[in-house]
Design a protein around this motif. Structure first.
Motif, PDB file in Angstrom:
ATOM      1  N   THR A  74       0.832  -1.210   0.000  1.00 25.33           N
ATOM      2  CA  THR A  74       0.000   0.000   0.000  1.00 25.33           C
ATOM      3  C   THR A  74       0.862   1.254   0.000  1.00 25.33           C
ATOM      4  O   THR A  74       0.339   2.354  -0.141  1.00 25.33           O
ATOM      5  N   ASP A  75       2.163   1.073   0.141  1.00 23.95           N
ATOM      6  CA  ASP A  75       3.104   2.186   0.085  1.00 23.95           C
ATOM      7  C   ASP A  75       3.493   2.399  -1.379  1.00 23.95           C
ATOM      8  O   ASP A  75       4.291   1.661  -1.935  1.00 23.95           O
ATOM      9  N   THR A  76       2.899   3.410  -1.997  1.00 22.91           N
ATOM     10  CA  THR A  76       3.063   3.580  -3.442  1.00 22.91           C
ATOM     11  C   THR A  76       4.515   3.790  -3.841  1.00 22.91           C
ATOM     12  O   THR A  76       4.895   3.464  -4.971  1.00 22.91           O
ATOM     13  N   GLU A  77       5.340   4.330  -2.973  1.00 18.46           N
ATOM     14  CA  GLU A  77       6.737   4.570  -3.314  1.00 18.46           C
ATOM     15  C   GLU A  77       7.522   3.273  -3.445  1.00 18.46           C
ATOM     16  O   GLU A  77       8.589   3.256  -4.055  1.00 18.46           O
ATOM     17  N   HIS A  78       6.998   2.189  -2.873  1.00 17.78           N
ATOM     18  CA  HIS A  78       7.730   0.928  -2.904  1.00 17.78           C
ATOM     19  C   HIS A  78       7.140  -0.090  -3.866  1.00 17.78           C
ATOM     20  O   HIS A  78       7.675  -1.195  -4.004  1.00 17.78           O
ATOM     21  N   VAL A  79       6.038   0.249  -4.523  1.00 19.38           N
ATOM     22  CA  VAL A  79       5.418  -0.704  -5.435  1.00 19.38           C
ATOM     23  C   VAL A  79       6.357  -1.057  -6.577  1.00 19.38           C
ATOM     24  O   VAL A  79       6.679  -2.225  -6.813  1.00 19.38           O
ATOM     25  N   MET A  80       6.817  -0.056  -7.310  1.00 17.08           N
ATOM     26  CA  MET A  80       7.636  -0.329  -8.486  1.00 17.08           C
ATOM     27  C   MET A  80       9.024  -0.876  -8.144  1.00 17.08           C
ATOM     28  O   MET A  80       9.522  -1.774  -8.843  1.00 17.08           O
ATOM     29  N   PRO A  81       9.691  -0.401  -7.103  1.00 16.87           N
ATOM     30  CA  PRO A  81      10.950  -1.057  -6.747  1.00 16.87           C
ATOM     31  C   PRO A  81      10.783  -2.551  -6.468  1.00 16.87           C
ATOM     32  O   PRO A  81      11.616  -3.366  -6.872  1.00 16.87           O
ATOM     33  N   ARG A  82       9.679  -2.903  -5.814  1.00 18.19           N
ATOM     34  CA  ARG A  82       9.440  -4.321  -5.532  1.00 18.19           C
ATOM     35  C   ARG A  82       9.119  -5.077  -6.819  1.00 18.19           C
ATOM     36  O   ARG A  82       9.582  -6.215  -7.034  1.00 18.19           O
ATOM     37  N   VAL A  83       8.331  -4.461  -7.695  1.00 19.58           N
ATOM     38  CA  VAL A  83       7.997  -5.076  -8.979  1.00 19.58           C
ATOM     39  C   VAL A  83       9.264  -5.349  -9.788  1.00 19.58           C
ATOM     40  O   VAL A  83       9.453  -6.446 -10.338  1.00 19.58           O
ATOM     41  N   VAL A  84      10.119  -4.367  -9.881  1.00 16.45           N
ATOM     42  CA  VAL A  84      11.347  -4.502 -10.669  1.00 16.45           C
ATOM     43  C   VAL A  84      12.268  -5.543 -10.044  1.00 16.45           C
ATOM     44  O   VAL A  84      12.912  -6.332 -10.757  1.00 16.45           O
ATOM     45  N   GLU A  85      12.342  -5.584  -8.717  1.00 12.54           N
ATOM     46  CA  GLU A  85      13.149  -6.593  -8.048  1.00 12.54           C
ATOM     47  C   GLU A  85      12.658  -7.995  -8.411  1.00 12.54           C
ATOM     48  O   GLU A  85      13.447  -8.895  -8.727  1.00 12.54           O
ATOM     49  N   MET A  86      11.334  -8.178  -8.378  1.00 15.55           N
ATOM     50  CA  MET A  86      10.765  -9.477  -8.752  1.00 15.55           C
ATOM     51  C   MET A  86      11.079  -9.815 -10.208  1.00 15.55           C
ATOM     52  O   MET A  86      11.525 -10.915 -10.536  1.00 15.55           O
ATOM     53  N   ALA A  87      10.809  -8.862 -11.098  1.00 11.96           N
ATOM     54  CA  ALA A  87      10.999  -9.100 -12.532  1.00 11.96           C
ATOM     55  C   ALA A  87      12.446  -9.411 -12.860  1.00 11.96           C
ATOM     56  O   ALA A  87      12.747 -10.261 -13.712  1.00 11.96           O
ATOM     57  N   HIS A  88      13.376  -8.742 -12.171  1.00 15.64           N
ATOM     58  CA  HIS A  88      14.793  -8.961 -12.404  1.00 15.64           C
ATOM     59  C   HIS A  88      15.208 -10.373 -12.001  1.00 15.64           C
ATOM     60  O   HIS A  88      16.153 -10.954 -12.564  1.00 15.64           O
ATOM     61  N   GLY A  89      14.491 -10.940 -11.036  1.00 13.24           N
ATOM     62  CA  GLY A  89      14.779 -12.304 -10.610  1.00 13.24           C
ATOM     63  C   GLY A  89      14.158 -13.358 -11.505  1.00 13.24           C
ATOM     64  O   GLY A  89      14.492 -14.540 -11.406  1.00 13.24           O
ATOM     65  N   ILE A  90      13.252 -12.936 -12.374  1.00 14.44           N
ATOM     66  CA  ILE A  90      12.550 -13.875 -13.258  1.00 14.44           C
ATOM     67  C   ILE A  90      13.118 -13.859 -14.669  1.00 14.44           C
ATOM     68  O   ILE A  90      13.332 -14.903 -15.283  1.00 14.44           O
TER      69      ILE A  90
END
Length: 513
Positions: A443-459
């Motif tokens: 729910t913290d909008t500032e951390h949504v995309m960093p987390r998304v990119v971290e996940m995508a980078h691992g995939i």
């Protein structure tokens, strides 16, 4: 409740030089278009009341500067009371007001005319002398890119042209521009078209018009697919030279066939297949025209090669369609083939529309945050394979299941964000259970995309594309689609941009249940 009595003949208000003084107007909404309408009307010495739920401090201050009265906040009945006390001759409705809003219901009951800012701008278009010709553009997707490209081609050809309307620049600001324009390329949303008349003093009559495509969108607002399509079809009313339609979308051809246009207006088709006479299309590796040259029944004029467009990242199918549509609109406006070629050759695609953010370690990271519905997302997905798809936000009443079914074979994984995650997760479970699906529920909008990119980078691995094409609106977690795209691009550059080909330190994501 006392009902206002109309005291002005609104049909006489067809020019900047008409008698606007003392006209009692209420403007609903204080966004960009609402403030522009109020500013314009107070300049014309109309008596203006603005009714708005909320407004920025700057807009509130500027309202006082221009001399309008502001009724800010309050309940809907309180706003109705303010409107009733003003006794307006006409009400300007900002785009997006729900059709069943109490203020609009009151206006209908009271018999008060309701205009959009587009209708007002059309009536006032002669402020700087000879009015600009209008080119009207709508469609579920591609409106902004096509409007920008059309205006750019016209400017390259030496005309004074501006892209306005739903693109972000109010038309009322443009018609008051001191130097004037030769052409205004007006991007029109379904909200704006819904409230526009097809006949009478306020009905626009564009030089050329197009509905680029049609797919389910904003059904929660319009109420049905039929109502949404009917609103879009308004773009063709009273077109003078060319009603441009998409040969691949039969609904747009039907709109043209049923439109009440000016005598002599031609139907011009575009598509990614071989064109017939009066069409634009593709033959072998060439984009060609058979519409505005003398021997169109026997020959085609070469416009661009696919290789030229590929070199400029303009060869995705939906982009080719946009280029063909803009070519038809500008040729209808008298642009030469040479000027058309020069305009496309110097055009830069808007950020957040299939923007390549980074290519690193064999992985392409693409920002298509402007893909706010299924149709746009489908166009993006069709151009890449395999793909790690970032999807989600506000779905606006649209079912994403058909989109998932259509593109499941090209998906390596999906990362789901936004308020309406459950509907998307459920659709994957029903229709593509073999696809690894990951969920970001921050729910913290500032951390949504960093987390998304971290996940995508691992995939993602070499040869993959990570694609942000959310198929949903952005306002649940972000200020706008642009804000969503910027945050994605920033996260990609910070997390991936400096890591080279080394992915050994990236944690492996775990699919959601």
């Amino acid at each position: 409740m006392d009902q206002p009595i109309a005291v002005r003949d609104l049909d006489t208000l067809t020019s900047w030089n008409s008698e606007w003084g003392g006209l009692k107007v209420a403007v609903l909404g204080l966004g960009a278009s609402g403030f522009s309408a109020a500013d314009t009307l107070t300049e014309l010495t109309a008596d203006v009341l603005i009714v708005a739920d909320a407004a920025s401090d700057n807009r509130i201050e500027m309202t006082q500067v221009i001399g309008a009265t502001l009724a800010l906040g309050g309940s809907a009945p309180e706003q109705v009371s303010a409107l009733s006390a003003h006794m307006p001759d006409v009400v300007l409705v900002s785009p997006g007001y729900p059709r069943d809003h109490l203020l609009l219901e009151w206006c209908r009951t009271a018999g008060i005319a309701m205009w959009t800012e587009i209708e007002l701008a059309w009536r006032l278009r002669d402020k700087t002398g000879t009015p600009a010709e209008w080119i009207a553009i709508t469609g579920t997707n591609g409106k902004t890119t096509t409007a920008q490209l059309t205006a750019h081609i016209l400017s390259t050809a030496g005309f004074r042209a501006g892209a306005v309307g739903n693109i972000g620049i109010p038309v009322l600001d443009a018609i008051r521009y001191p130097d004037g324009f030769d052409f205004l390329v007006v991007e029109l949303s379904s909200f704006q078209l819904h409230g526009m008349p097809r006949h009478g003093a306020g009905a626009i009559s564009p030089l050329a018009s197009v509905c680029l495509n049609l797919a389910d969108d904003h059904l929660d607002w319009h109420g049905s697919r039929g109502a949404y399509a009917q609103a879009k079809a308004t773009v063709y009313a009273n077109t003078k030279i060319a009603a441009v339609y998409n040969r691949a979308v039969l609904a747009t051809q039907s709109m043209v066939e049923e439109a009440d246009v000016i005598d002599g207006c031609r139907a011009i088709g575009f598509g990614l297949d071989t064109p017939g006479p009066s069409d634009f299309g593709i033959v072998s590796d060439l984009l060609v025209e058979r519409a505005f040259h003398d021997d169109r029944h026997n020959e085609a004029v070469e416009l661009f090669t696919l290789d030229e467009l590929r070199q400029r990242n303009l060869a995705a199918p939906h982009m080719l369609a946009n280029i063909l549509a803009a070519s038809a609109l500008t040729r209808a406006a008298g642009v030469s083939v040479d000027a058309l070629r020069a305009g496309v050759a110097s055009f830069e695609v808007d950020p957040h529309r299939n923007q390549l953010v980074l290519h690193r370690g064999g992985v392409s990271w693409i920002n298509d945050s402007k893909a706010t519905n299924s149709h746009a997302a489908s166009a993006s997905l069709s151009a890449v394979d395999p793909v790690v798809w970032i999807v989600g936000g506000l779905l606006k009443g649209v079912d994403v299941a058909p989109l998932i079914q259509q593109h499941a074979k090209r998906l390596k994984a999906a990362i789901v964000i936004g308020t309406d995650r459950l509907a998307i997760l459920s659709a994957f479970e029903r229709h593509a259970p073999q696809i690894p699906v990951f969920e970001v529920d921050s729910t913290d909008t500032e951390h949504v995309m960093p987390r998304v990119v971290e996940m995508a980078h691992g995939i993602a691995t070499e040869g993959d594309t990570v694609l942000l094409a959310p198929a949903a609106a952005s306002m649940d977690q972000f200020e706008s689609y642009a804000d969503r795209g910027e945050k994605f691009a920033t996260a990609v550059r910070e997390r991936v941009g400096g890591s080279g080909d080394d992915t050994s330190d990236v944690p492996t994501a775990t699919p959601t249940a």
